[in-house]
Design a protein around this motif. Structure first.
Motif, PDB file in Angstrom:
ATOM      1  N   LEU A  16      29.236 -55.674  86.131  1.00 57.47           N
ATOM      2  CA  LEU A  16      30.020 -56.907  86.172  1.00 57.47           C
ATOM      3  C   LEU A  16      31.512 -56.646  86.006  1.00 57.47           C
ATOM      4  N   PHE A  17      31.869 -55.431  85.594  1.00 59.93           N
ATOM      5  CA  PHE A  17      33.255 -55.091  85.309  1.00 59.93           C
ATOM      6  C   PHE A  17      33.631 -53.774  85.991  1.00 59.93           C
ATOM      7  N   PRO A  18      33.632 -53.711  87.313  1.00 59.57           N
ATOM      8  CA  PRO A  18      33.913 -52.445  87.993  1.00 59.57           C
ATOM      9  C   PRO A  18      35.324 -51.930  87.726  1.00 59.57           C
ATOM     10  N   GLU A  19      36.252 -52.830  87.394  1.00 60.31           N
ATOM     11  CA  GLU A  19      37.622 -52.406  87.173  1.00 60.31           C
ATOM     12  C   GLU A  19      37.825 -51.793  85.793  1.00 60.31           C
ATOM     13  N   VAL A  20      36.881 -51.972  84.886  1.00 65.74           N
ATOM     14  CA  VAL A  20      36.992 -51.444  83.530  1.00 65.74           C
ATOM     15  C   VAL A  20      36.509 -50.004  83.503  1.00 65.74           C
ATOM     16  N   GLY A  21      37.280 -49.147  82.890  1.00 67.32           N
ATOM     17  CA  GLY A  21      36.863 -47.762  82.722  1.00 67.32           C
ATOM     18  C   GLY A  21      36.681 -47.036  84.039  1.00 67.32           C
ATOM     19  N   GLN A  22      37.683 -46.982  84.855  1.00 68.75           N
ATOM     20  CA  GLN A  22      37.603 -46.315  86.146  1.00 68.75           C
ATOM     21  C   GLN A  22      37.568 -44.798  85.957  1.00 68.75           C
ATOM     22  N   ARG A  23      36.539 -44.328  85.296  1.00 71.42           N
ATOM     23  CA  ARG A  23      36.381 -42.888  85.104  1.00 71.42           C
ATOM     24  C   ARG A  23      35.241 -42.406  85.977  1.00 71.42           C
ATOM     25  N   HIS A  59      22.970 -59.701  96.616  1.00 66.72           N
ATOM     26  CA  HIS A  59      23.900 -60.312  95.668  1.00 66.72           C
ATOM     27  C   HIS A  59      23.035 -60.733  94.496  1.00 66.72           C
ATOM     28  N   VAL A  60      23.478 -60.440  93.292  1.00 63.42           N
ATOM     29  CA  VAL A  60      22.674 -60.710  92.107  1.00 63.42           C
ATOM     30  C   VAL A  60      23.448 -61.609  91.163  1.00 63.42           C
ATOM     31  N   GLN A  61      22.839 -62.713  90.809  1.00 64.35           N
ATOM     32  CA  GLN A  61      23.406 -63.622  89.815  1.00 64.35           C
ATOM     33  C   GLN A  61      22.558 -63.503  88.564  1.00 64.35           C
ATOM     34  N   GLU A  62      23.181 -63.055  87.480  1.00 62.17           N
ATOM     35  CA  GLU A  62      22.455 -62.906  86.227  1.00 62.17           C
ATOM     36  C   GLU A  62      22.569 -64.189  85.412  1.00 62.17           C
ATOM     37  N   THR A  63      21.499 -64.504  84.697  1.00 61.70           N
ATOM     38  CA  THR A  63      21.528 -65.655  83.813  1.00 61.70           C
ATOM     39  C   THR A  63      22.473 -65.354  82.668  1.00 61.70           C
ATOM     40  N   LEU A  64      23.344 -66.305  82.374  1.00 56.52           N
ATOM     41  CA  LEU A  64      24.317 -66.124  81.304  1.00 56.52           C
ATOM     42  C   LEU A  64      23.630 -66.004  79.958  1.00 56.52           C
ATOM     43  N   VAL A  83      18.843 -64.164  89.898  1.00 53.14           N
ATOM     44  CA  VAL A  83      18.742 -64.863  91.173  1.00 53.14           C
ATOM     45  C   VAL A  83      19.284 -63.879  92.205  1.00 53.14           C
ATOM     46  N   LEU A  84      18.483 -63.587  93.233  1.00 51.85           N
ATOM     47  CA  LEU A  84      18.855 -62.595  94.240  1.00 51.85           C
ATOM     48  C   LEU A  84      18.971 -63.282  95.586  1.00 51.85           C
ATOM     49  N   TYR A  85      20.051 -62.976  96.301  1.00 50.30           N
ATOM     50  CA  TYR A  85      20.232 -63.612  97.611  1.00 50.30           C
ATOM     51  C   TYR A  85      20.993 -62.698  98.542  1.00 50.30           C
ATOM     52  N   ARG A  86      20.777 -62.933  99.825  1.00 50.30           N
ATOM     53  CA  ARG A  86      21.487 -62.237 100.900  1.00 50.30           C
ATOM     54  C   ARG A  86      21.294 -63.022 102.181  1.00 50.30           C
ATOM     55  N   ALA A  87      22.147 -62.762 103.130  1.00 48.60           N
ATOM     56  CA  ALA A  87      22.047 -63.445 104.423  1.00 48.60           C
ATOM     57  C   ALA A  87      20.945 -62.784 105.234  1.00 48.60           C
ATOM     58  N   PRO A  88      20.282 -63.487 106.067  1.00 45.48           N
ATOM     59  CA  PRO A  88      20.366 -64.927 106.277  1.00 45.48           C
ATOM     60  C   PRO A  88      19.312 -65.679 105.454  1.00 45.48           C
ATOM     61  N   ARG A  89      19.755 -66.534 104.606  1.00 43.45           N
ATOM     62  CA  ARG A  89      18.903 -67.464 103.850  1.00 43.45           C
ATOM     63  C   ARG A  89      17.762 -66.805 103.083  1.00 43.45           C
ATOM     64  N   ARG A  90      18.022 -65.747 102.410  1.00 46.87           N
ATOM     65  CA  ARG A  90      17.020 -65.085 101.579  1.00 46.87           C
ATOM     66  C   ARG A  90      17.409 -65.322 100.135  1.00 46.87           C
ATOM     67  N   ILE A  91      16.503 -65.904  99.363  1.00 50.38           N
ATOM     68  CA  ILE A  91      16.752 -66.105  97.937  1.00 50.38           C
ATOM     69  C   ILE A  91      15.422 -66.008  97.203  1.00 50.38           C
ATOM     70  N   TRP A  92      15.446 -65.304  96.099  1.00 54.22           N
ATOM     71  CA  TRP A  92      14.267 -65.194  95.246  1.00 54.22           C
ATOM     72  C   TRP A  92      14.715 -64.957  93.811  1.00 54.22           C
ATOM     73  N   PHE A  93      13.784 -65.048  92.890  1.00 60.83           N
ATOM     74  CA  PHE A  93      14.090 -64.992  91.468  1.00 60.83           C
ATOM     75  C   PHE A  93      13.266 -63.898  90.803  1.00 60.83           C
TER      76      PHE A  93
END
Length: 139
Positions: A16-23, A59-64, A83-93
């Motif tokens: 979630l934080f690719p810019e943090v710790g660019q090592r 694409h992955v949406q994590e529950t907060l 929640v996982l989704y990608r084109a075209p119209r694919r979504i699953w949990f």
């Protein structure tokens, strides 16, 4: 969230934080910590699952989890971990569980509502199981 709490959260969810710790990535980066065995915690399982699913084009949406500032963050009880989704119209949990743990009644009820609406909901105990479902969804 304090600086220490933010740092701990970033360590648990580095994707979630690719810019943090660019090592440089540690040896074996991109390789799951465990494919057939259980994880020490669901957080480690989820971190590997998210990483592997993103590498496979989802694409992955994590529950907060936790809190926003000093107030609670509300998520519908039982809502799946991912929640996982990608084109075209694919979504699953996906609900991630440690081996031997079962979904709560609230989770089972939420999963039933999502399935009744036509969505696929998977309860995965191992990364290998989750990746097998991912392959089916991608096909």
């Amino acid at each position: 969230m304090s600086a220490a709490e933010l740092h701990a959260y970033q360590r648990r969810h580095p994707h979630l934080f690719p810019e943090v710790g660019q090592r440089p990535a540690p040896k074996g980066a991109g390789v799951p910590r465990s494919v057939s065995n259980g994880y020490a915690s669901e957080a480690l399982f989820q971190a590997d699952a998210v990483e592997q699913l993103i590498l496979r084009g989802w694409h992955v949406q994590e529950t907060l989890k936790g809190s926003a500032g000093n107030s609670a963050v509300y998520v519908t009880p039982g809502w799946p971990d991912l929640v996982l989704y990608r084109a075209p119209r694919r979504i699953w949990f996906a609900e991630l569980k440690q081996p031997g743990r079962k979904p709560s009644d609230a989770q089972l009820a939420c999963h039933a509502r999502l399935r009744a609406a036509g969505f696929r909901v998977v309860v995965a105990y191992f990364l290998s199981d989750l990746l097998a479902v991912e392959a089916e969804e991608r096909a």
